[in-house]
Design an enzyme around this catalytic site. Sequence first.
Site, PDB file in Angstrom:
ATOM      1  N   HIS A 159       0.879  -1.180   0.000  1.00 40.27           N
ATOM      2  CA  HIS A 159       0.000   0.000   0.000  1.00 40.27           C
ATOM      3  C   HIS A 159       0.907   1.218   0.000  1.00 40.27           C
ATOM      4  CE1 HIS A 159      -3.791   2.192   0.758  1.00 40.27           C
ATOM      5  NE2 HIS A 159      -2.940   3.086   1.238  1.00 40.27           N
ATOM      6  N   CYS A 160       0.736   2.076  -0.999  1.00 40.48           N
ATOM      7  CA  CYS A 160       1.619   3.249  -1.121  1.00 40.48           C
ATOM      8  C   CYS A 160       0.839   4.511  -0.761  1.00 40.48           C
ATOM      9  CB  CYS A 160       2.149   3.340  -2.554  1.00 40.48           C
ATOM     10  SG  CYS A 160       3.157   4.826  -2.803  1.00 40.48           S
TER      11      CYS A 160
END
Length: 308
Positions: A159-160
Amino acid sequence: MPSSGHRLRDVEHHPLLTGDDSYDSAASSPAEADAADRVWFIRDGCGMICAVLTWLLVVYADFVVTFVMLLPSKDFWYSVVNGVVFNCLAVLALSSHLRTMLTDPGAVPKGNATKEYMESLQLKPGEVIYKCPKCCCVKPERAHHCSICKRCIRKMDHHCPWVNNCVGEKNQKFFVLFTMYIALASVHALVLCGLQFIACVRGQWTECSDFSPPVTVILLIFLCLEGLLFFTFTAVMFGTQIHSICNDETEIERLKSEKPTWERRLRWEGMKSVFGGPPSLLWMNPFVGFRFRRLQTRPRKGAPEFSV
Ligand SMILES: [Zn+2]
Ligand SMILES: [Zn+2]
């Protein structure tokens, strides 16, 4: 390793769970088709701040390159060529950012672990499937639950927060393009900064920019620091992503040292599966497959909470 809570029955190679197309055809109810037609957006405060910050930093770089370095330049063609190149890179980077942020990364429908759905899978006795206890879905092979997206994501890489989304099966291409265009724009900005410093030191500081010398120096130093930081971060990320794609292994699988139970698509096969089709300029195009979708300000009753 899945916990006992995940374990139902094994359908790791079940056609409804392994293949993308087969899954879509199985989940093509009007409600799901309707949900797929809506814009995907994660309502996460930290992610939204990071995404806005990314845009502001790119706009700042564009401002300094255009108004501090190129417009005051006496060389017309130097300004035009560099202006076009840098602005093209900035537009491509921001478009890739938007596509990464607003594309469903491969979310598994919430709560699909229903009796009817299980029956539709026509499982053989002894087969095991995995159920996510958090979003109550049947977890396909290589899917992982993201606590920020509150969903199971197919081939979840990570997850960025900078793109305010998970990087998964369906948006990895745009994420790779985002890191590539930012890295290229950073190198370009750093080269222009170097040339500008040389020009200013050789000539008159008052003539090399429309701004006062102290303001010009501060703006250029900030741009250099931003360029170095962005280049380092995105170049490392780009290299890691290409390595993952060529090995058909996500970041989560690499960190967990998971033994592949899937048939690996190595090197060009991996690249083709992520970028779509044989090598062509389309691989570099972040607008491929774009279509306007309905934007809803409020999710309807029963609609997923992340949709707008
Ligand atoms: Zn889940
Ligand atoms: Zn996520």
